[in-house]
Structure formats: C-alpha cells, structure tokens
Scaffold this motif. Structure first.
Motif, PDB file in Angstrom:
ATOM      1  N   LYS A 214       0.836  -1.211   0.000  1.00 36.17           N
ATOM      2  CA  LYS A 214       0.000   0.000   0.000  1.00 36.17           C
ATOM      3  C   LYS A 214       0.861   1.247   0.000  1.00 36.17           C
ATOM      4  CE  LYS A 214      -3.652   2.318   2.664  1.00 36.17           C
ATOM      5  NZ  LYS A 214      -4.500   2.238   3.887  1.00 36.17           N
ATOM      6  N   GLN A 215       1.932   1.219   0.779  1.00 31.69           N
ATOM      7  CA  GLN A 215       2.842   2.358   0.831  1.00 31.69           C
ATOM      8  C   GLN A 215       3.473   2.617  -0.526  1.00 31.69           C
ATOM      9  OE1 GLN A 215       1.850   3.812   3.818  1.00 31.69           O
ATOM     10  NE2 GLN A 215       4.006   4.359   4.082  1.00 31.69           N
ATOM     11  N   LEU A 216       3.910   1.558  -1.185  1.00 29.62           N
ATOM     12  CA  LEU A 216       4.535   1.706  -2.500  1.00 29.62           C
ATOM     13  C   LEU A 216       3.571   2.339  -3.494  1.00 29.62           C
ATOM     14  CD1 LEU A 216       6.678   1.285  -4.672  1.00 29.62           C
ATOM     15  CD2 LEU A 216       5.878  -1.076  -4.910  1.00 29.62           C
ATOM     16  N   ILE A 217       2.362   1.807  -3.570  1.00 29.21           N
ATOM     17  CA  ILE A 217       1.378   2.325  -4.528  1.00 29.21           C
ATOM     18  C   ILE A 217       1.095   3.793  -4.259  1.00 29.21           C
ATOM     19  CG2 ILE A 217      -1.013   2.140  -5.292  1.00 29.21           C
ATOM     20  CD1 ILE A 217      -0.777  -0.902  -4.794  1.00 29.21           C
ATOM     21  N   HIS A 218       1.005   4.157  -2.987  1.00 28.29           N
ATOM     22  CA  HIS A 218       0.774   5.571  -2.652  1.00 28.29           C
ATOM     23  C   HIS A 218       1.941   6.440  -3.092  1.00 28.29           C
ATOM     24  CE1 HIS A 218       0.029   9.280  -0.522  1.00 28.29           C
ATOM     25  NE2 HIS A 218       1.184   9.135   0.100  1.00 28.29           N
ATOM     26  N   HIS A 219       3.153   6.024  -2.761  1.00 29.10           N
ATOM     27  CA  HIS A 219       4.327   6.846  -3.087  1.00 29.10           C
ATOM     28  C   HIS A 219       4.483   7.015  -4.593  1.00 29.10           C
ATOM     29  CE1 HIS A 219       5.242   6.994   1.071  1.00 29.10           C
ATOM     30  NE2 HIS A 219       5.713   5.769   1.167  1.00 29.10           N
ATOM     31  N   LEU A 220       4.157   5.982  -5.358  1.00 29.23           N
ATOM     32  CA  LEU A 220       4.269   6.093  -6.812  1.00 29.23           C
ATOM     33  C   LEU A 220       3.339   7.168  -7.361  1.00 29.23           C
ATOM     34  CD1 LEU A 220       4.492   2.359  -7.979  1.00 29.23           C
ATOM     35  CD2 LEU A 220       6.354   3.986  -7.577  1.00 29.23           C
ATOM     36  N   SER A 221       2.245   7.406  -6.661  1.00 25.99           N
ATOM     37  CA  SER A 221       1.267   8.388  -7.142  1.00 25.99           C
ATOM     38  C   SER A 221       1.685   9.827  -6.861  1.00 25.99           C
ATOM     39  CB  SER A 221      -0.103   8.124  -6.501  1.00 25.99           C
ATOM     40  OG  SER A 221      -0.100   8.455  -5.117  1.00 25.99           O
ATOM     41  N   VAL A 222       2.666  10.020  -5.978  1.00 30.40           N
ATOM     42  CA  VAL A 222       3.042  11.388  -5.599  1.00 30.40           C
ATOM     43  C   VAL A 222       4.504  11.728  -5.903  1.00 30.40           C
ATOM     44  CG1 VAL A 222       1.275  11.496  -3.801  1.00 30.40           C
ATOM     45  CG2 VAL A 222       3.578  10.698  -3.211  1.00 30.40           C
ATOM     46  N   LEU A 223       5.296  10.783  -6.365  1.00 25.96           N
ATOM     47  CA  LEU A 223       6.689  11.066  -6.684  1.00 25.96           C
ATOM     48  C   LEU A 223       6.800  12.040  -7.867  1.00 25.96           C
ATOM     49  CD1 LEU A 223       8.478   7.581  -6.389  1.00 25.96           C
ATOM     50  CD2 LEU A 223       8.901   9.606  -4.987  1.00 25.96           C
ATOM     51  N   ASN A 235       8.605   4.579   3.717  1.00 22.23           N
ATOM     52  CA  ASN A 235       7.982   5.791   4.254  1.00 22.23           C
ATOM     53  C   ASN A 235       8.055   6.954   3.259  1.00 22.23           C
ATOM     54  OD1 ASN A 235       6.570   6.896   6.453  1.00 22.23           O
ATOM     55  ND2 ASN A 235       8.395   7.921   7.224  1.00 22.23           N
ATOM     56  N   GLY A 236       8.565   6.677   2.071  1.00 23.21           N
ATOM     57  CA  GLY A 236       8.668   7.722   1.060  1.00 23.21           C
ATOM     58  C   GLY A 236       9.916   8.577   1.199  1.00 23.21           C
ATOM     59  N   GLU A 237      10.779   8.229   2.152  1.00 23.03           N
ATOM     60  CA  GLU A 237      12.001   8.993   2.366  1.00 23.03           C
ATOM     61  C   GLU A 237      13.075   8.579   1.343  1.00 23.03           C
ATOM     62  OE1 GLU A 237      12.274  11.423   4.554  1.00 23.03           O
ATOM     63  OE2 GLU A 237      10.248  11.081   5.298  1.00 23.03           O
TER      64      GLU A 237
END
Length: 241
Positions: A214-223, A235-237
């Motif tokens: 879930k974290q990966l999918i979220h981060h891909l949407s905002v990178l 954690n997107g860091e």
C-alpha cells in the motif's frame, strides 16, 4: 483507459499483496512466477504466467507475447529477491572468510541479473504516457549509507541492481519520455526472505506485506515524475545511492 500492471515474482508475499491491491482497484494484472499457478490464483482481473527459467530467452519470449497481443504496460513491479538458502549453506556473510563463489553467484543471479534482463526487454512494451517501473531493492544496497559492513553478497548485488536501474532510467527517459524508474526499500517485511532475521527487529518495524504494498502504490502516485529515477523507502524517504 485500461491500466495494465505486471508483477514479477508473483508467488512472494509483497507481490501477492500488490496483485490484490492493483486488481481490486480495477487494474488488469499480469502475474509472472517461476512456480505454477494454483486454484487459489484464480482471481478476477489477474492472468498468471509461469516462467520456470527467468533467463534472457524466456523473458524475451514472454515480452514478445505481450507485444503480439498489443499489451501496453503502465506499471511494472519486479519483486524478485534472494537473501538466504539454509539448505545450500548460503546466508549473509559476517566476515570476509565467509564469502564464497557459490553464494555470490546466487545473489547476483536473482538480485541483479534477472531484474536487469527484465528491464532490457520491457522498454519495448511500456506505455509512453506515464509509465512506471519499480524494482524492490534494499537500503543495504546503498553505497553511501554503509557503516556496518557485512552482508557482502546481498549488499553488492543490490548495489549493482541500483546502478543498473539508475543507468537504464537515462535511456528509458530518452525512448519513452514520460517514464519513471524506482528502487524501493520495503523495510523488513514478514515474509520468508526476512524470517531468520526478524528476532532483532522491533515489532513496529516488522511490516505486513499488505502495508508495504500500500505504501509503494501511494508513493508512486506522488513522486516527482520529472525525475527519471528515485531510490526511496517504505515511508517515502529518499535513500542515498
């Protein structure tokens, strides 16, 4: 527009979680594994493909099949990884004397070579409109963030993977324009890969596969997609190369 997702290493814990989350969101998922599909793999929006030998010939053949079917991939996540095999006496080295040719070969084959061959061929079937390609990496593959030493084969093979992805991102950007490559450190996840090493991990830092997916999918949407290549953690860091 159809959202086509390819998950490589589909029998693993993180891959299984990604498959479930992507298909639940309406994506058409192509799941590739060395293992044969079972009845439990009969999921809506998911097609399973067995590639028992993930070498240049078989990976090329599979990608050519996708091209012949006019499949254009929007997202790819390559989850293949190898850390230990107790039956063959392969485990992370603590001392130089523990380094062996057999272990190094195994580490580089799975952690570096297989993902690299996938990147070689996938460039021909990725979308030119917002494509994303992810390889599961590891923080210990960072050259600059290495103060502890040890784990020679695993560290070196993940560092090699990171370099290949970073280098490939230059050509991918030139050929596909709107594309982003990502090396992702999922943290310590409760899967077979990390099982022997979990006793020293704090409970709050031992993640379930569903969480890190879930974290990966979220981060891909905002990178930032203007940046061709990222190395981030769960954690997107940013993880330094």
């Amino acid at each position: 527009m159809e959202n086509n997702v390819l998950i490589v290493g589909a029998s693993g814990g993180i891959a299984s979680a990604l498959i479930e989350q992507y298909r639940s969101a309406g994506a058409k998922v192509f799941a590739v594994s060395r293992a044969a599909a079972t009845e439990s793999n009969n999921l809506e929006n998911v097609s399973y493909h067995q590639i028992s030998e993930q070498d240049d010939k078989h990976i090329s053949g599979f990608v050519k099949q996708l091209a012949e079917q006019d499949v254009v991939l929007n997202t790819v996540v390559i989850t293949t990884g190898f850390l230990h095999n107790e039956s063959e006496g392969i485990h992370p080295e603590k001392r130089l004397e523990e380094v062996s040719e057999e272990a190094l070969t195994a580490y580089f084959a799975t952690n570096s070579i297989i993902p690299s061959i996938w990147l070689k061929h996938l460039v021909n079937v990725m979308s030119k409109e917002g494509a994303t390609l992810v390889c599961l990496s590891a923080r210990v593959g960072s050259i600059s963030d290495n103060g502890l030493g040890g784990w020679y084969g695993y560290r070196a093979s993940k560092a090699a993977l990171n370099m290949f992805v970073k280098t490939a991102s230059v050509e991918y950007k030139r050929r596909l324009k709107d594309v982003m490559l990502v090396c992702y450190h999922p943290g310590t996840v409760d899967t077979g890969l990390s099982k022997p090493f979990q006793k020293n991990v704090a409970a709050k830092k031992l993640f379930m596969p569903e969480f890190t997916a879930k974290q990966l999918i979220h981060h891909l949407s905002v990178l930032d997609r203007n940046q061709a290549c990222h190395f981030i953690d769960w954690n997107g860091e940013v993880v330094t190369w």
